[in-house]
Design a protein around this motif. Structure first.
Motif, PDB file in Angstrom:
ATOM      1  N   UNK A 155       1.087  -1.213  -0.210  1.00  0.00           N
ATOM      2  CA  UNK A 155       0.105  -0.068   0.052  1.00  0.00           C
ATOM      3  C   UNK A 155       0.777   1.345  -0.035  1.00  0.00           C
ATOM      4  N   UNK A 156       2.156   1.251   0.480  1.00  0.00           N
ATOM      5  CA  UNK A 156       2.977   2.381   0.593  1.00  0.00           C
ATOM      6  C   UNK A 156       3.547   2.524  -0.771  1.00  0.00           C
ATOM      7  N   UNK A 157       3.474   1.508  -1.574  1.00  0.00           N
ATOM      8  CA  UNK A 157       3.967   1.961  -3.156  1.00  0.00           C
ATOM      9  C   UNK A 157       5.339   1.131  -3.231  1.00  0.00           C
ATOM     10  N   UNK A 158       5.810   0.274  -2.397  1.00  0.00           N
ATOM     11  CA  UNK A 158       7.108  -0.508  -2.595  1.00  0.00           C
ATOM     12  C   UNK A 158       6.711  -1.886  -3.559  1.00  0.00           C
ATOM     13  N   UNK A 159       7.459  -2.119  -4.189  1.00  0.00           N
ATOM     14  CA  UNK A 159       7.443  -3.582  -4.786  1.00  0.00           C
ATOM     15  C   UNK A 159       7.823  -4.273  -3.751  1.00  0.00           C
ATOM     16  N   UNK A 160       7.338  -5.456  -3.546  1.00  0.00           N
ATOM     17  CA  UNK A 160       7.835  -6.349  -2.281  1.00  0.00           C
ATOM     18  C   UNK A 160       8.132  -7.631  -3.109  1.00  0.00           C
ATOM     19  N   UNK A 161       9.465  -8.105  -2.750  1.00  0.00           N
ATOM     20  CA  UNK A 161       9.744  -8.927  -3.576  1.00  0.00           C
ATOM     21  C   UNK A 161      10.419 -10.102  -2.546  1.00  0.00           C
ATOM     22  N   UNK A 162       9.997 -11.268  -2.947  1.00  0.00           N
ATOM     23  CA  UNK A 162      10.849 -12.424  -2.047  1.00  0.00           C
ATOM     24  C   UNK A 162      11.666 -13.151  -2.762  1.00  0.00           C
ATOM     25  N   UNK A 163      12.675 -13.457  -2.026  1.00  0.00           N
ATOM     26  CA  UNK A 163      13.955 -14.147  -2.722  1.00  0.00           C
ATOM     27  C   UNK A 163      13.926 -15.636  -2.063  1.00  0.00           C
ATOM     28  N   UNK A 164      15.060 -16.292  -2.546  1.00  0.00           N
ATOM     29  CA  UNK A 164      15.090 -17.715  -2.121  1.00  0.00           C
ATOM     30  C   UNK A 164      15.709 -17.904  -0.811  1.00  0.00           C
ATOM     31  N   UNK A 165      15.799 -19.221  -0.508  1.00  0.00           N
ATOM     32  CA  UNK A 165      16.453 -19.511   0.831  1.00  0.00           C
ATOM     33  C   UNK A 165      17.986 -19.671   0.175  1.00  0.00           C
ATOM     34  N   UNK A 166      18.839 -19.440   1.111  1.00  0.00           N
ATOM     35  CA  UNK A 166      20.223 -19.724   1.044  1.00  0.00           C
ATOM     36  C   UNK A 166      20.340 -21.161   1.078  1.00  0.00           C
ATOM     37  N   UNK A 167      21.637 -21.735   0.645  1.00  0.00           N
ATOM     38  CA  UNK A 167      21.494 -23.341   0.577  1.00  0.00           C
ATOM     39  C   UNK A 167      21.949 -23.874   1.941  1.00  0.00           C
ATOM     40  N   UNK A 168      22.230 -23.238   3.088  1.00  0.00           N
ATOM     41  CA  UNK A 168      23.105 -23.721   4.007  1.00  0.00           C
ATOM     42  C   UNK A 168      22.053 -23.321   5.384  1.00  0.00           C
ATOM     43  N   UNK A 169      21.965 -23.959   6.474  1.00  0.00           N
ATOM     44  CA  UNK A 169      21.111 -23.493   7.542  1.00  0.00           C
ATOM     45  C   UNK A 169      21.826 -22.542   8.209  1.00  0.00           C
TER      46      UNK A 169
END
Lengths: 417, 187, 119, 1003
Positions: A289-303
């Motif tokens: 709603x604030x106008x930011x594009x919200x983008x999900x990235x992936x997980x890193x490969x390690x715990x």
């Protein structure tokens, strides 16, 4: 507690907003409660709220090692959908969507549930097979999900690149119109306010350091940085840290904790009307709603418990975003952050009793727990109150990892949660 | 004569034929075909294999040994990529070795790109995360690594020259990537 | 992007050359076909997932190709040591002690010289 | 005084370092202006007397220019180079002007001067912190349809680009011994010391020129030389060294694990005509052995009523505009301060001929030297005073001053007000490095505490105040870091003597007395997000006691400047309201990026065809020339079908399928994964990796193998040939090739290292040409040498080595179509030539090229599964009808135990069956769900789904494969597929639709 409304805001506006009550109290912990919930994230607070509201159990403490809503609740990309393949998953996620639909009114707190539609892109024949399997299964389960042509997808989401010369052209999409987003902080705060109003104690800056058990093995309470607190029932709802807590009770979990990153762009005027996900090119995006594009990235490969991740993970995500939406190449990343997600072998959650009497666990939501918040809290409260699962969460046991009766959405569908 | 296989009457189609890239500071060219063997062996077989090949198989990480047209590139503790840019078939030389080993012809699995010039290092560093300074990656150094989104074997053949080996179907990507990167090969 | 010392290449290499391969030292039963249900489930699925020091497997997949093990602190993501596959886990105390010695000093170079002017 | 009319009426002749003759023309909101080369957009606008440049996020209040750097919260504009190069939210204080630059103000309509949205300012009592959580809930549907669209439209600052970006971006991985971030006095000194040792040094600075504070600090001399000149000379000297790289316009935006630092270099945004080959921006991914943080400090504004009016700016900014750009930000400039450094700005301005009506100093006893210096210049110092409010809306016009503890007020007219609440050390990157900040209580600031990475902070960002101390510290750091990076050097570290400069300490945090207590007042903390002191107080009242809650509830520090000027003020007010110490309330963690970073720069080369590799087979050109339509399978492009003129996909596929069964077809199977397994234990190894037995597979024989994961589910499949006792040629699925290699290596290296065997990928060593159909043998026979192709000598499921067309081949007799067939492996480079030869030879026999779609139909007619389509990671060999492939006497293979788990052995699992629609013309949809009772209510009980479904021209009907619960016991049963437009009736059948006995295979 005084009701929130436009009238209340107008009244307060007259007197400089000096009359607002605390949204939740910050009591000293008592020596004993009927139920202790470890973790004041969305799921934990919702559990407490429904324990009080639906089961009349109000002698409840929610213990939080930091600030409430500060874990994955406050770090996720707020996507809500229920277009899952298996009956079990569809059951719990759609239970949640139904609660989302009335949650602002139920909590008297605007959680900004915005059913702007979640579109999942197909880029090849295999994607089409997988997504259509979802569409058909959802339809027969009474869950809205429809198939779109590339042109229909572009109509719904104008920035989408549907050029057939793209590296991975869009060949179709599924759309769940009831899917969308909500305001993550408001969910935590709304549940906290509702639970606190019903007598639940929310105790922040209170880290659990041990789980105490009787000679018979049953739970008797928890050691904390604010001393021992007794309870016959303890629910662990601490995404990311579940393994650590369960180890305190001697239970080893089928979980691994990974860093998950997300980012937002600088705010711009409305440019993106819905949520778009693509499994093949690995990205998901919406606009806040604030106008930011919200983008999900992936997980890193390690715990990791570091709540940070590598730049190369962000690189890969933005590669995909700019491939799907070339108009965003000049946009700027304003903020990035990381959370810790605990992932089960079948990427489905565990909401269940444990081998330790009185100890319950709600974990393993992986990268997609936010959407389930109301449903998860609702059935987990039932599980704790009745000491038996609600039919909706009955399949999400620990025992499935012994029998092999997995609920493997990812293997079945190759779709990111 | 076409290298990398026995002579045949058939036309050989090379993946990068006719391509060239780069500009002032860097040149990017496809390499000629070559014989290649993926060699695997344990330490006790190295003597026999080295004798058969006519060169000492290197055992130091990130190194190579060259004799004439033939080079052995260390890829792992029991793994070498053998390249012969001449007309001597490596497989034939190894066929007679009895010591335990695995030799698999990969002459046409790989193709190579030659990157040279003052801007070569910068061009490769657009996609390769290793330190390519001469001190860290001297002449003769070899490493399997990544270039952008693919795997390569990187071999420094001179102060300003590298040979990049990659699988055939990735060579288009590699060549295009290097050509694009060469636009910015400011040293 | 982590920097990982490959015990076979004998130098540090960037993380994107590597692939993480899960918890180390899980023992596949030599008689797996008849292994008990719970033991097998534990082997397959149960993980320590510690907040702190973990022994884990990596493969230098875009390098020498070898699998090896690492001791890493999952809070700082600092890799404390790496060792070849098949080698026993090194003594944790000495690994930790060594890590302590090589850790950043934690001290600023000089104490800042503060001026006394105040509002 | 005489003015320079060309580059703006506020340009002071003789002041600044820009060259008056070098003018550039630009526009702002379509109005033409002239600036000078080296100007930022902000300095050029200020030179022209323009202060009003933007509108705020929430209240649409008029806003001016606060700063002269990257911390700017207000002066955001759109820059449009051309229609395809529109850039929103550009900080005017960073953007350099170039000839032809076109800038536009944002977040206003219809114009910057008259903005309808400013009605929000009148309604602002309603729009208090978090008001939206309390309202807009009724009626339910109104949030989505009414409130949210309005909120969205009014938020959001600039406008996103609407065309694909034509610029390109670059990347460089770089390594160094010492990375120095920030090229102010401290960074330059540190870099110099490190460079002298011979260490590889990278020095970067976000500004167009090095120098940092030396740009405006007029009184500093280094080694007797004016500070700014010393900086430029030092940078040149460094740049000339082989071991040093100096990067300006380069922001270190992210500090990641193990000294991995992301830098963004802005290459062309300041140029009028960028070279087409130059990237717009360049990402530097630097791995440094040691990092020196010399990131300086950022000046804070004073918090008082209406402190956001255009014309109110930071003192150091005004000083920068004067001393570097030669611009006076006003003619009558008031000063409001709580520390020393603003005095120096006032003195410089006064000396340049600007009227300074008063210095209002909140402190009761400012340093006597400064007061005396002010007096000498004729400047009035009002100690112990506060600015209560200011006049003017679109430009500040006066300040109202009174003693801070109350008393007589008076109004002082002015046209600019510069202010300073003190300096906040820039610990952003230190915090990103996961170092722990510590609270310096005396000086009210966070400083680097415990270090987690191999770095060190020097100068203002480390709280080091005096310039000489800074230089000493920086030189020592440069030397020490080089040494720690392993550089042995006897070079002597230079000493640098400095004079001049003011201390960085002092000042205040939070709201100033006399301002902001009154609840109608707007005393801004976060300008861009319109967060005021009273918003913070309200948040605390509502129970937001953690700084994270305060931040999220008020949005303080969450704008594009990420709170560089506001965080500490917000924290102080929250702490004060709570009655707690600041460290108890906490500091929000700093996260990357330090300033916003263009997506394109992060993506850099990975766009268009470099987004992901496109893999093409060696025969691709032929397919293209013959009109093939391609299908993406993983990264591969595979021919899908070959339409002839007038054919649609359906017709083409039908023709291809019929041709294979009636004559022969030719198919490019080169993408199949291939692995050569070599060594005396090769068969033993395969025994462990596949469910099947291998030890007894004869030389020259093939076998279909099934590979499981340890959990018992199907992972991959493929045909395996034995070439020698110790050599197998293994094939995998196209998509599975890399993961199968990894899986095999894993078991080989870690579970079965005792085996004498190695595996090598040969996927791309061999082109694979499948020739399938009753005439296959006739077609290839004339081309094959050294192999007896007769059915007796070379039966189905055999492999021979020989030659085809003179090229060495591994010839597989096998079939994925159910016809007599061959898969001809030839070295890749010969793939196309051999294909062409076979094709020419086969044409008279009716040989037809077929694509993946026909391949899918043909194999489905035979009930051959495709792993990943008919199985999905939850399917066992039993489920897929492949129980026969499990070696019954084996004591171990991967998956043997997983298969025996209760649920995998359970009755009623989904099993692979055939389906025939009642109406043979109806083709089911893949993915469609199957039910036993179509009349049941929703939610229905689904018992399976269609995995594969095609029109089979050969069967003259539709065929399908499906996974159905208890399917093997349902043969002949009628089931239903409910579709949106009606229920389709199907009969459960076996999965083989043609030649059930398999006779055609053996032709």
């Amino acid at each position: 507690m005084r009701k929130f409304s436009i009238f209340a805001v107008a009244r307060e506006a007259m007197r400089g907003h000096k009359g607002w009550e605390k949204q939740w109290t910050s009591p000293e912990p008592k020596s004993e409660y009927d139920v202790i919930i470890i973790g004041a994230g969305g799921h934990g607070l919702a559990t407490a709220y429904y324990l009080a509201k639906e089961h009349g159990i109000t002698n409840v403490a929610v213990l939080e090692k930091g600030w409430l809503g500060g874990g994955n609740t406050g770090r996720n990309t707020t996507i809500i959908r229920s277009n899952y393949l298996y009956d079990e998953s569809a059951g719990i996620y759609d239970h949640a969507v139904k609660l989302w639909e009335g949650l602002s009114q139920d909590l008297n707190y605007n959680v900004m549930y915005s059913p702007r539609g979640v579109m999942m892109l197909a880029h090849n024949v295999h994607d089409v097979q997988v997504l259509k399997r979802h569409v058909h299964a959802n339809r027969l389960n009474g869950i809205d999900n429809e198939w779109l042509t590339p042109e229909e997808a572009k109509d719904y989401c104008p920035p989408l690149n549907i050029s057939q010369t793209a590296r991975y052209p869009v060949v179709g999409a599924s759309l769940q119109r009831r899917g969308g987003t909500a305001r993550h902080d408001a969910v935590a705060w709304g549940y906290a306010r509702g639970a606190s109003d019903r007598g639940v104690h929310i105790i922040q800056n209170c880290e659990v350091t041990g789980i105490r058990r009787s000679p018979t093995g049953a739970v008797t309470g928890v050691e904390t940085t604010q001393g021992f607190i007794g309870a016959r029932k303890v629910g662990v709802v601490a995404a990311g840290h579940t393994s650590v807590l369960m180890q305190m009770a001697g239970v080893r979990m089928p979980l691994e904790s990974y860093p998950l990153q997300a980012l937002v762009s600088e705010p711009v005027k409305p440019a993106f009307p819905c949520v778009v996900m693509s499994n093949t090119v690995h990205a998901y995006i919406s606009q806040s709603d604030k106008g930011e594009l919200v983008i999900g990235a992936g997980t890193d490969q390690y715990t990791s418990y570091s709540q940070t991740g590598g730049l190369h993970i962000i690189n890969h995500t933005l590669d995909a975003i700019c491939e799907m939406f070339p108009v965003f190449t000049r946009m700027k990343m304003m903020r990035s952050w990381g959370g810790i997600v605990d992932v089960t072998p079948d990427r489905s959650p565990i909401l269940a009793r444990t081998p330790v009497p009185g100890l319950y666990v709600n974990c393993g939501w992986g990268t997609g727990g936010f959407k389930a918040t109301p449903g998860s809290g609702h059935v987990f409260a039932h599980t704790i109150a009745r000491d038996e699962p609600h039919p909706i969460n009955a399949p999400f046991t620990l025992d499935r990892f012994r029998t092999g009766r997995l609920i493997d959405e990812a293997a079945a569908a190759a779709v990111a949660h | 004569m076409a290298k990398g296989t026995a002579p045949t009457p058939m036309k050989r189609t090379l993946p990068l034929s006719g391509r060239h890239g780069g500009g002032g500071l860097v040149s990017i060219l496809p390499a000629e075909p070559a014989f290649r063997i993926a060699l695997r062996a344990r330490p006790d077989a190295l003597g026999a294999l080295s004798r058969a090949l006519g060169l000492e198989l290197p055992v130091k990480p990130k190194s190579s040994v060259t004799t004439g047209t033939r080079t052995a590139l260390w890829l792992g503790p029991d793994e070498w990529l053998l390249i012969d840019t001449g007309d001597k078939d490596l497989a034939a030389d190894l066929a007679k070795v009895k010591a335990l080993h695995s030799a698999v012809d990969v002459s046409q699995r790989n193709t190579a790109i030659l990157v040279s010039g003052l801007g070569a290092e910068a061009t490769i560093n657009a996609g390769c995360p290793q330190d390519l300074a001469l001190a860290a990656f001297p002449i003769g150094a070899v490493s399997r690594t990544v270039l952008g989104k693919i795997e390569i074997v990187l071999w420094r053949t001179g102060e300003y020259s590298f040979r990049i080996e990659c699988w055939r179907s990735f060579s288009d990507y590699a060549f295009t990537f290097l050509s694009e990167a060469a636009r910015d090969a400011v040293v | 992007m982590l920097l990982i010392h490959c015990p076979y290449c004998e130098e540090e290499r960037p993380e994107i050359e590597f692939r993480h391969a899960g918890e180390a030292h899980l023992v596949r039963s030599s008689d797996i076909a008849t292994q008990g249900e719970l033991e097998f489930a534990a082997y397959l699925y149960l993980r320590q997932n510690p907040k702190g020091v973990v022994a884990e497997r990596w493969r230098h997949i875009h390098g020498c190709g070898r699998f090896f093990n690492a001791i890493r602190d999952t809070v700082s993501d600092r890799i404390l040591t790496t060792y070849k596959a098949g080698e026993p886990m090194p003594d944790l105390d000495s690994v930790l002690a060594n890590a302590e010695n090589t850790a950043p000093s934690g001290k600023p170079l000089m104490q800042p010289v503060a001026s006394k002017s105040k509002a | 005084m005489s003015l320079n009319p060309k580059s703006g009426s506020n340009r002071i002749p003789g002041a600044g370092r820009l060259i008056p003759a070098k003018t550039v023309r630009f526009t702002f909101d379509d109005q033409h202006f002239t600036g000078l080369e080296g100007d930022t957009l902000a300095s050029a606008l200020l030179a022209n007397g323009v202060h009003l440049v933007g509108r705020s996020f929430k209240y649409h209040r008029p806003r001016g220019i606060l700063s002269a750097g990257a911390e700017e919260p207000n002066a955001l504009v759109g820059i449009e180079r051309d229609a395809m190069r529109k850039q929103p939210n550009v900080r005017a204080t960073v953007q350099e002007v170039y000839d032809g630059l076109k800038a536009t103000s944002q977040n206003r309509w219809p114009s910057l001067g008259f903005d309808i949205g400013s009605v929000n300012n009148l309604l602002s009592p309603l729009f208090s912190a978090g008001f939206y959580y309390k309202t807009f809930m009724w009626p339910k549907a109104a949030w989505k349809h009414l409130y949210e669209p309005i909120i969205r439209a009014s938020a959001g600052l600039g406008v996103a680009p609407d065309e694909a970006d034509p610029d390109h971006y670059a990347n460089r991985f770089a390594h160094c011994d010492v990375l120095v971030i920030g090229a102010g006095a401290a960074g330059l000194a540190a870099a110099l010391a490190a460079a002298e040792t011979g260490a590889r040094v990278i020095l970067c600075d976000e500004q167009a020129e090095v120098g940092g504070a030396l740009k405006y600090e007029s009184g500093i001399r280094v080694e007797g030389q004016p500070g700014y000149e010393w900086a430029q000379e030092t940078a040149q000297r460094l740049a000339a060294m082989d071991n040093v790289r100096v990067l300006t316009r380069t922001t270190a935006f992210g500090y990641y694990a193990q000294n991995f630092v992301g830098l963004i270099e802005r290459v062309t945004d300041h140029m009028a005509r960028p070279h087409a080959e130059a990237p717009r921006e360049k990402l530097w991914q630097v791995r440094a052995k040691r990092v020196i943080l010399a990131t300086g400090a950022i000046e804070r504004h004073m918090v008082f009523a209406d402190n956001d009016r255009p014309g109110i700016m930071l003192a150091s900014a005004a000083r920068t505009y004067l001393n570097h750009y030669g611009v006076a930000v006003g003619r009558k400039i008031g000063v409001y301060t709580a520390n020393d450094s603003a005095y120096l700005a006032a003195f410089d301005l006064k000396r340049a001929g600007i009227n300074i009506p008063a210095i209002v100093d909140l402190r009761d006893s400012p340093s006597p030297e400064l007061v005396e210096a002010a007096r000498k210049l004729g400047i009035d110092v009002l100690a112990g005073h506060a600015v209560l409010k200011v006049g003017g809306t679109r430009r500040v016009s006066s300040m109202t001053v009174s003693p801070k503890n109350g008393g007589k007020t008076r109004s002082i007219p002015l046209d600019a007000l510069i202010n300073s609440a003190g300096w906040t050390p820039s610990v952003h990157l230190f915090s990103q490095s996961r170092g722990k900040v510590r609270w310096d209580k005396e000086n009210e600031r966070f400083l680097p505490g415990a270090y987690v990475q191999d770095c060190v902070s020097v100068g203002a960002c480390n709280g080091t105040d005096g310039l000489q101390e800074t230089m000493d510290e920086a030189l020592a750091a440069g030397e020490r870091m080089a040494k720690e990076a392993g550089i042995a050097s006897k070079a002597t570290v230079p000493k640098l003597a400095v004079t001049g400069g003011a201390a960085w300490t002092g000042g205040m945090i939070g709201s100033a007395p006399g301002a902001g207590v009154d609840t109608t007042v707007k005393a801004f903390i976060d300008f861009q997000n319109d967060v005021t002191a009273k918003d913070i107080r309200q948040a605390v009242r509502e129970g937001m006691h953690s700084i994270e809650h305060v931040k999220r509830f008020t949005t303080n520090g969450m704008a594009t400047d990420q709170g560089k000027t506001s965080n500490l003020h917000g924290l102080a007010i929250a702490a004060e309201t709570l009655g707690r110490d600041i460290p108890e309330v906490g500091l929000t963690t700093f996260r990357p990026p330090y300033t916003p970073v263009t997506f394109g720069a992060i993506v850099n080369h990975a766009r268009h065809e470099l987004f992901d590799p496109t893999r093409r087979t060696p025969i691709h050109a032929w397919h293209e020339a013959h009109g093939a339509v391609f299908e993406d399978v993983g990264q591969w492009k595979r021919p899908w079908y070959y339409p002839r003129s007038g054919e649609d996909m359906h017709k083409a596929v039908n023709r291809e399928c019929v041709a294979v069964r009636n004559a022969a077809g030719i198919f490019d199977a080169s993408t199949l994964g291939k692995i050569e397994v070599v060594g005396p234990d090769a068969a033993k190894f395969l025994e462990l990796l596949y469910t099947n037995p291998w030890e007894k597979l004869g030389l020259g024989r093939l076998r279909y193998g099934v590979m499981l994961r340890e959990d018992g589910f199907i992972y991959d499949d493929g045909v395996v040939g034995r070439l020698a006792e110790d050599r197998f040629h293994v094939t995998t699925t196209t998509g599975g090739a890399p993961r199968v290699m990894h899986h095999m290596e894993d078991y080989l290296q870690t579970e079965f290292p005792h085996l004498d065997v190695w595996i090598t990928s040969t996927t791309e060593q061999w082109a694979v040409i499948a020739v399938q159909g009753p005439k296959a043998r006739d077609i290839i026979a004339p081309l094959v040498e050294g192999i007896d192709l007769s059915a007796e000598a070379f039966p189905h499921m055999s492999v021979r080595e020989g030659k085809i067309c003179g090229v060495p081949t591994r010839l597989f007799r096998m079939s994925f179509t159910g016809e007599t067939g061959y898969e001809i492996n030839v070295p890749t480079d010969y793939g196309q030539a051999v294909w062409e030869a076979i094709y020419e030879n086969g044409k008279p026999h009716g040989l037809t090229p077929y694509g993946t779609e026909a391949m899918h139909v043909l194999r489905a007619e035979k009930g051959y599964i495709i792993v990943g389509q008919d199985t999905d990671g939850t399917v066992t060999p039993h489920d897929a009808g492949l129980a026969w492939a499990i070696g019954k006497n084996k004591s171990d293979f991967v998956g043997i135990r997983g298969l025996k788990r209760p649920d995998l052995m359970a009755e009623g699992r989904k099993q692979l069956v055939g389906l025939k629609t009642r109406n043979p013309k109806t083709v089911l949809e893949e993915g469609a769900q199957i039910v036993a009772d179509p009349k049941q209510a929703i939610p229905m009980t689904m018992i399976g789904h269609v995995t594969s479904s095609y029109w089979s021209e050969n069967c003259d009907r539709s065929i399908a494969l499906a996974l159905v619960a208890g399917g093997s016991k349902r043969m002949g049963e009628t089931l239903y597929v409910p579709m949106p437009d009606g229920v389709i009736e199907v009969e459960v059948t076996g999965s083989v639709f043609i030649d059930e006995k398999g006779e055609r295979l053996h032709g």
